[in-house]
Design an enzyme around this catalytic site. Sequence first.
Site, PDB file in Angstrom:
ATOM      1  N   LYS A  10       0.843  -1.204   0.000  1.00  0.00           N
ATOM      2  CA  LYS A  10       0.000   0.000   0.000  1.00  0.00           C
ATOM      3  C   LYS A  10       0.881   1.258   0.000  1.00  0.00           C
ATOM      4  O   LYS A  10       2.096   1.179   0.206  1.00  0.00           O
ATOM      5  CB  LYS A  10      -0.922  -0.039   1.227  1.00  0.00           C
ATOM      6  CG  LYS A  10      -1.905  -1.219   1.222  1.00  0.00           C
ATOM      7  CD  LYS A  10      -2.883  -1.121   2.384  1.00  0.00           C
ATOM      8  CE  LYS A  10      -3.833  -2.297   2.417  1.00  0.00           C
ATOM      9  NZ  LYS A  10      -4.850  -2.143   3.492  1.00  0.00           N
ATOM     10  N   TYR A  50     -12.373  -2.408  -3.574  1.00  0.00           N
ATOM     11  CA  TYR A  50     -12.901  -2.461  -2.206  1.00  0.00           C
ATOM     12  C   TYR A  50     -14.431  -2.476  -2.179  1.00  0.00           C
ATOM     13  O   TYR A  50     -15.029  -2.078  -1.177  1.00  0.00           O
ATOM     14  CB  TYR A  50     -12.361  -1.291  -1.396  1.00  0.00           C
ATOM     15  CG  TYR A  50     -10.933  -1.497  -0.902  1.00  0.00           C
ATOM     16  CD1 TYR A  50     -10.568  -2.670  -0.232  1.00  0.00           C
ATOM     17  CD2 TYR A  50      -9.962  -0.518  -1.065  1.00  0.00           C
ATOM     18  CE1 TYR A  50      -9.274  -2.870   0.244  1.00  0.00           C
ATOM     19  CE2 TYR A  50      -8.658  -0.713  -0.593  1.00  0.00           C
ATOM     20  CZ  TYR A  50      -8.325  -1.884   0.060  1.00  0.00           C
ATOM     21  OH  TYR A  50      -7.048  -2.068   0.536  1.00  0.00           O
ATOM     22  N   PHE A  58     -15.761   3.464   7.057  1.00  0.00           N
ATOM     23  CA  PHE A  58     -14.402   3.886   6.714  1.00  0.00           C
ATOM     24  C   PHE A  58     -14.106   3.798   5.210  1.00  0.00           C
ATOM     25  O   PHE A  58     -12.963   3.956   4.791  1.00  0.00           O
ATOM     26  CB  PHE A  58     -13.364   3.073   7.497  1.00  0.00           C
ATOM     27  CG  PHE A  58     -13.452   1.573   7.322  1.00  0.00           C
ATOM     28  CD1 PHE A  58     -12.857   0.938   6.234  1.00  0.00           C
ATOM     29  CD2 PHE A  58     -14.132   0.794   8.247  1.00  0.00           C
ATOM     30  CE1 PHE A  58     -12.939  -0.436   6.064  1.00  0.00           C
ATOM     31  CE2 PHE A  58     -14.216  -0.586   8.090  1.00  0.00           C
ATOM     32  CZ  PHE A  58     -13.617  -1.202   6.991  1.00  0.00           C
ATOM     33  N   ARG A  86      -1.279 -14.684   3.758  1.00  0.00           N
ATOM     34  CA  ARG A  86      -2.006 -13.961   4.807  1.00  0.00           C
ATOM     35  C   ARG A  86      -1.389 -14.211   6.185  1.00  0.00           C
ATOM     36  O   ARG A  86      -1.341 -13.312   7.028  1.00  0.00           O
ATOM     37  CB  ARG A  86      -3.499 -14.284   4.767  1.00  0.00           C
ATOM     38  CG  ARG A  86      -4.161 -13.597   3.565  1.00  0.00           C
ATOM     39  CD  ARG A  86      -5.607 -13.957   3.418  1.00  0.00           C
ATOM     40  NE  ARG A  86      -6.430 -13.470   4.518  1.00  0.00           N
ATOM     41  CZ  ARG A  86      -6.936 -12.241   4.592  1.00  0.00           C
ATOM     42  NH1 ARG A  86      -6.677 -11.352   3.651  1.00  0.00           N
ATOM     43  NH2 ARG A  86      -7.703 -11.891   5.616  1.00  0.00           N
ATOM     44  N   THR A  92      -5.079  -8.322  10.086  1.00  0.00           N
ATOM     45  CA  THR A  92      -5.392  -7.027   9.468  1.00  0.00           C
ATOM     46  C   THR A  92      -5.113  -5.871  10.419  1.00  0.00           C
ATOM     47  O   THR A  92      -4.570  -4.842  10.028  1.00  0.00           O
ATOM     48  CB  THR A  92      -6.881  -6.990   9.043  1.00  0.00           C
ATOM     49  OG1 THR A  92      -7.118  -8.076   8.159  1.00  0.00           O
ATOM     50  CG2 THR A  92      -7.224  -5.692   8.343  1.00  0.00           C
ATOM     51  N   ARG A 103       2.838  -6.999   8.955  1.00  0.00           N
ATOM     52  CA  ARG A 103       2.123  -5.953   9.700  1.00  0.00           C
ATOM     53  C   ARG A 103       2.589  -5.881  11.142  1.00  0.00           C
ATOM     54  O   ARG A 103       2.661  -4.800  11.736  1.00  0.00           O
ATOM     55  CB  ARG A 103       0.620  -6.203   9.626  1.00  0.00           C
ATOM     56  CG  ARG A 103       0.048  -5.934   8.233  1.00  0.00           C
ATOM     57  CD  ARG A 103      -1.303  -6.575   8.103  1.00  0.00           C
ATOM     58  NE  ARG A 103      -1.995  -6.225   6.874  1.00  0.00           N
ATOM     59  CZ  ARG A 103      -3.018  -6.926   6.404  1.00  0.00           C
ATOM     60  NH1 ARG A 103      -3.437  -8.011   7.048  1.00  0.00           N
ATOM     61  NH2 ARG A 103      -3.614  -6.547   5.300  1.00  0.00           N
ATOM     62  N   ASN A 113      -1.833  -0.263   7.030  1.00  0.00           N
ATOM     63  CA  ASN A 113      -1.288  -1.561   7.443  1.00  0.00           C
ATOM     64  C   ASN A 113      -0.402  -2.207   6.365  1.00  0.00           C
ATOM     65  O   ASN A 113      -0.265  -3.429   6.298  1.00  0.00           O
ATOM     66  CB  ASN A 113      -2.410  -2.504   7.901  1.00  0.00           C
ATOM     67  CG  ASN A 113      -3.432  -2.796   6.811  1.00  0.00           C
ATOM     68  OD1 ASN A 113      -3.346  -2.246   5.716  1.00  0.00           O
ATOM     69  ND2 ASN A 113      -4.375  -3.666   7.097  1.00  0.00           N
ATOM     70  N   GLU A 127      -9.317 -10.025  -8.077  1.00  0.00           N
ATOM     71  CA  GLU A 127      -8.356  -8.928  -7.909  1.00  0.00           C
ATOM     72  C   GLU A 127      -7.237  -8.988  -8.959  1.00  0.00           C
ATOM     73  O   GLU A 127      -6.816  -7.956  -9.476  1.00  0.00           O
ATOM     74  CB  GLU A 127      -7.811  -8.937  -6.473  1.00  0.00           C
ATOM     75  CG  GLU A 127      -8.913  -8.585  -5.472  1.00  0.00           C
ATOM     76  CD  GLU A 127      -8.545  -8.795  -4.013  1.00  0.00           C
ATOM     77  OE1 GLU A 127      -7.414  -9.256  -3.722  1.00  0.00           O
ATOM     78  OE2 GLU A 127      -9.397  -8.480  -3.160  1.00  0.00           O
TER      79      GLU A 127
HETATM   80  P1  CMP Z   1      -7.265  -4.726   3.392  1.00  0.00           P
HETATM   81  O1  CMP Z   1      -6.793  -6.119   3.500  1.00  0.00           O
HETATM   82  O2  CMP Z   1      -6.641  -3.864   2.366  1.00  0.00           O
HETATM   83  O3  CMP Z   1      -8.850  -4.744   3.172  1.00  0.00           O
HETATM   84  C1  CMP Z   1      -9.715  -3.739   3.671  1.00  0.00           C
HETATM   85  C2  CMP Z   1      -8.975  -2.733   4.475  1.00  0.00           C
HETATM   86  O4  CMP Z   1      -9.783  -1.894   5.258  1.00  0.00           O
HETATM   87  C3  CMP Z   1      -8.093  -3.408   5.488  1.00  0.00           C
HETATM   88  O5  CMP Z   1      -7.023  -4.012   4.819  1.00  0.00           O
HETATM   89  C4  CMP Z   1      -7.758  -2.266   6.423  1.00  0.00           C
HETATM   90  O6  CMP Z   1      -6.564  -1.594   6.056  1.00  0.00           O
HETATM   91  C5  CMP Z   1      -8.936  -1.341   6.235  1.00  0.00           C
HETATM   92  N1  CMP Z   1      -9.702  -1.176   7.463  1.00  0.00           N
HETATM   93  C6  CMP Z   1     -10.289  -2.134   8.185  1.00  0.00           C
HETATM   94  N2  CMP Z   1     -10.922  -1.594   9.258  1.00  0.00           N
HETATM   95  C7  CMP Z   1     -10.719  -0.250   9.183  1.00  0.00           C
HETATM   96  C8  CMP Z   1     -11.116   0.850   9.984  1.00  0.00           C
HETATM   97  N3  CMP Z   1     -11.856   0.680  11.084  1.00  0.00           N
HETATM   98  N4  CMP Z   1     -10.721   2.086   9.607  1.00  0.00           N
HETATM   99  C9  CMP Z   1      -9.982   2.248   8.482  1.00  0.00           C
HETATM  100  N5  CMP Z   1      -9.574   1.235   7.685  1.00  0.00           N
HETATM  101  C10 CMP Z   1      -9.944   0.003   8.040  1.00  0.00           C
END
Ligand code: CMP
Length: 138
Positions: A10, A50, A58, A86, A92, A103, A113, A127
């Site tokens: 990212k 997304y 969010f 993963r 996450t 992470r 992250n 994807e």
């Molecule tokens: P990713 O695997 O890219 O998929 C969805 C993303 O949403 C996740 O990683 C996080 O980086 C992001 N995410 C999840 N929860 C929150 C939150 N509460 N606020 C902001 N970003 C979030």
Amino acid sequence: AIQTTFLMVKPDGVKRQLIGDIVDRFERKGFVLKGAKLMQISQELAEKHYAEHAEKPFFGELTDFITSGPVFAMVWEGENVISVARLMMGATNPSESAPGTIRGDYSTTVSHNVIHGSDSLASAEREIGLFFNENELH
Ligand code: CMP
């Protein structure tokens, strides 16, 4: 089974110059890089990628962040690579990701992250199709 997955450093990871370390981890593990590119995600691609989070509070923050600078998009192949990648990425939420994971080692907040990875066979296929043309995979 041999699988392929979509992984993406990212914008925070690119800015912090973590691409090399992240590629190194997956290469040393034994996975095979099939395609990779540094790219700017458009608003349209961010919303498609997304889409499952469209109703989340969010979502705006998420699409703003992922389009805030270049990302490093990758396709990796290997034995059970979807779930193993993963595990290597860690949970996450970096507050819950173990030391030694990407992470766990490099991030403190769920919104920044460092890396994204497909969470299933279906999302990997979707994807990869969103980010890569056939002729970009080797
Ligand atoms: P990713 O695997 O890219 O998929 C969805 C993303 O949403 C996740 O990683 C996080 O980086 C992001 N995410 C999840 N929860 C929150 C939150 N509460 N606020 C902001 N970003 C979030």
